[in-house]
Design an enzyme around this catalytic site. Structure first.
Site, PDB file in Angstrom:
ATOM      1  N   GLU B  81       0.809  -1.222   0.000  1.00  0.00           N
ATOM      2  CA  GLU B  81       0.000   0.000   0.000  1.00  0.00           C
ATOM      3  C   GLU B  81       0.846   1.277   0.000  1.00  0.00           C
ATOM      4  O   GLU B  81       0.372   2.335   0.431  1.00  0.00           O
ATOM      5  CB  GLU B  81      -0.930  -0.014   1.211  1.00  0.00           C
ATOM      6  N   HIS B 100      -0.119   5.809   7.664  1.00  0.00           N
ATOM      7  CA  HIS B 100      -1.292   4.973   7.396  1.00  0.00           C
ATOM      8  C   HIS B 100      -1.432   3.984   8.545  1.00  0.00           C
ATOM      9  O   HIS B 100      -0.510   3.241   8.850  1.00  0.00           O
ATOM     10  CB  HIS B 100      -1.142   4.219   6.080  1.00  0.00           C
ATOM     11  N   HIS B 102      -4.225   1.386  11.151  1.00  0.00           N
ATOM     12  CA  HIS B 102      -5.481   0.666  11.389  1.00  0.00           C
ATOM     13  C   HIS B 102      -5.966   0.926  12.807  1.00  0.00           C
ATOM     14  O   HIS B 102      -6.495   0.014  13.446  1.00  0.00           O
ATOM     15  CB  HIS B 102      -5.274  -0.837  11.194  1.00  0.00           C
ATOM     16  N   HIS B 172     -10.987  -0.051   7.120  1.00  0.00           N
ATOM     17  CA  HIS B 172      -9.569  -0.235   6.860  1.00  0.00           C
ATOM     18  C   HIS B 172      -8.685   0.597   7.794  1.00  0.00           C
ATOM     19  O   HIS B 172      -7.764   0.064   8.405  1.00  0.00           O
ATOM     20  CB  HIS B 172      -9.330   0.119   5.378  1.00  0.00           C
TER      21      HIS B 172
END
Lengths: 240, 240, 240, 240
Positions: B81, B100, B102, B172
């Site tokens: 990603e 990024h 979670h 996500h």
């Protein structure tokens, strides 16, 4: 308190341990602070320079005057919100120590109308009516910076606190007042626990709060202080 | 930022510590990542090879180009990603670092219609309107793999982010953008805390969010960085 | 999996680390267990003697046959619920490893009608329809001991599991099945995280679950295994 | 229990470890306590002097008589609420050990009408009807101090407990009774876990509690004791 063993140095020693305990207990993140009034000059108070509470040591402690200005700054950076401490100490001769915290469990009560008051006996100091909520919009209007960085806003917060032990601050945190550092630390920790219990209880039905007699009982003893001190000492040893 | 002390190596040093801090704070599990733009070649960026953030060290850092492709792969496995980072950095010259994550506290806001916005002053960067939510179904339709593994989907996410600091990603996680690694880390951590407070507050009534003036205040200082660095250093010492 | 490096000893090594990881992550308390199928005799499986998972070492590992009976007991005390493992492994040739856990975040979904299914992409293996719930009352009636301590009840649980990865057990916990120990551990951990996110999301509105295409995506890579192993190694070092 | 290996010293050894385990598990903060009945003089019991449970060692253990008064005080400060222990032990010959805790997960059930009963099989001892709630207002009226500091209030609490394992105390905590220290510790921990699961489940719908047959099953084995002991030993080693 004003016995021979109560000196500025003994208060500063408690202040440093109190910083570490509150960081270790998750009441203070990198941004809160603790203060203690001076014994020798009761219009003055001690507090760390601008540094995360978990790291504060003797060299970081500064003296501030009744306007929350430094006595001897020597270029050190200061907490912008030291006026919370100066103005509460000025308005409340009975108070020797103040904690300002962003406790994540307490914050939901600062932004909703849910009444925050004593639900567990260890938090009797919260009282049997809802804790007052300070909203800086009431002082500065909608166009404000959310921070108590002046004598004016500090005094407004002290006025909202009144004779209580704890005032909530909308979207920001809380201010806790007590007769010494140990009880300020204890109150900050049990305010957080009362908030956790109350948040759960509100989801289950109408909670039974402590009544006016029950909250008048004496303050709890400072029994956990020894264990909390031991815990921060262990955490510190581990870093060697 | 572009002073003499701001070099690719200083940015990479912050990147490594930032990885460890975010793992230690529970914002990153084994799967998130952090990136930083190159000073010498601002179209390129640095990020770890495919490895859990808590374990990343200098040897794991790779350079990626404006298409998020490796400059010199040497067989190393890469985060699938990485396009999240490349496309946000391409679309936002003001952004130097992207996280990024979670974050488990943020995830509920990605799958419900509850508006996620600044509720506590430390998360003012979230803004006074709901954070945008990127749903990959809007790009690829129902038959998708939930992952941003192409320039196309990365660009679509960057477009949803727009000029904001944080975009949610349905089912996500989130993408966080800031002017350097320290503030990207700080924002990721306080986004998580805002989420925790808002989840509790929503159960208690209608929360009062920060208004448009309040969220325009300057970014908080990076005071906790020293303590967080100290905490990861201690954790590392313990393993010796 | 059946390459040269996949031996009974390599599986047992993973089994031991998997026990420690699940204890360290709070998925297993003193009472859950993990098993792995034998490579040399696929009708048999390995599992610890009756001991808390966090303490399991090589000497504790026993071999069990297709009836979940010990091959060579030597007086060792066994988990009473080993039939969960034996019967799932017997019914599911594709499964090499089973976890039985009392995960506190998953338990609420075992006692209510709230549908438990994939809400976050890391838990895609949960599927796009509610996880099946095994209620021992359906097998033994109201007068039961809540425990799966026979081949009969183990087989009934395996039947409820069917071709799924996870079955909930009413008032008791869950059973997780996967193609090797690493993925069984990963699935147990992300089942717990999906539960935490879903519990919060249900309080905020109607959550958007993953659709049938999204849950068909490949299993996540085992990237966190290295970090989790490192964490249990550190915890163990600290005790020296 | 009354075999040769069950001596006052073996009970005191368990009592000390039990204090540490309950502190380490977050069931006891600085204020709860644990007691054990004497084997040689079953009307007497052992308990620490007034000290935080996490710090209790052999020198802190005192002997109390059937009125909860010290046999040999030697100036040591005592828990004000030792009457909880003395009166439950007097009323319940089957009980050998009592825990009094302010478990934060259990507290919400003490102040609301939500029924607290066995929802998970590890907490079968809670029974299939709601745990009784002791409200000191029923004994002393509205003007009370929230504390059980007399034989009278201790006896009233013991009466509310009746033949149960656990009684809740409004706005205060709980009292847990068991046949030895290990099971008192186990029950206190699983009471807390049942509370956590039930709080979540109540937010999701009508939970299915254990039925009257299921709660009659035998007590769980004391398997976690070894691991919990190991954890407190590690924590202690770390401080060297």
């Amino acid at each position: 308190m004003n016995d021979d063993s109560d000196t500025d140095e003994s208060r500063i020693a408690d202040l440093i341990v109190g910083n570490h305990i509150l960081a270790n207990q998750g009441v203070l993140d990198g941004f809160g602070h603790v203060s203690v009034r001076s014994v020798t000059n009761p219009r003055h108070f001690y507090m760390a320079r601008s540094r995360a509470p978990g790291l504060v040591n003797r060299d970081d402690i500064m003296e501030f005057d009744e306007r929350s200005e430094p006595v001897d700054q020597r270029g050190r950076k200061m907490y912008g919100e030291r006026y919370i401490h100066g103005e509460i100490l000025a308005a409340r001769p009975d108070v020797q120590s103040v904690v300002h915290s962003h406790s994540p469990d307490v914050l939901p009560f600062t932004v909703t109308k849910a009444p925050f008051q004593a639900l567990i006996h260890m938090a009797a100091f919260l009282g049997s009516t809802p804790a007052p909520v300070f909203d800086i919009r009431d002082v500065l209007g909608d166009d404000n910076k959310m921070l108590v960085t002046t004598n004016q806003t500090g005094a407004a917060l002290a006025k909202v606190l009144g004779t209580r032990s704890v005032a909530l601050m909308r979207g920001h945190g809380m201010a806790v007042a007590a007769a010494d550092v140990k009880f300020a630390v204890l109150r900050a920790i049990y305010t957080q626990r009362n908030a956790r219990v109350e948040a759960l209880a509100l989801g289950m039905g109408e909670p039974v709060f402590l009544n006016a007699y029950e909250v008048d009982r004496i303050d709890p003893v400072d029994r956990p202080w020894e264990e909390w001190t031991d815990q921060v000492a262990r955490a510190s040893d581990r870093s060697l």
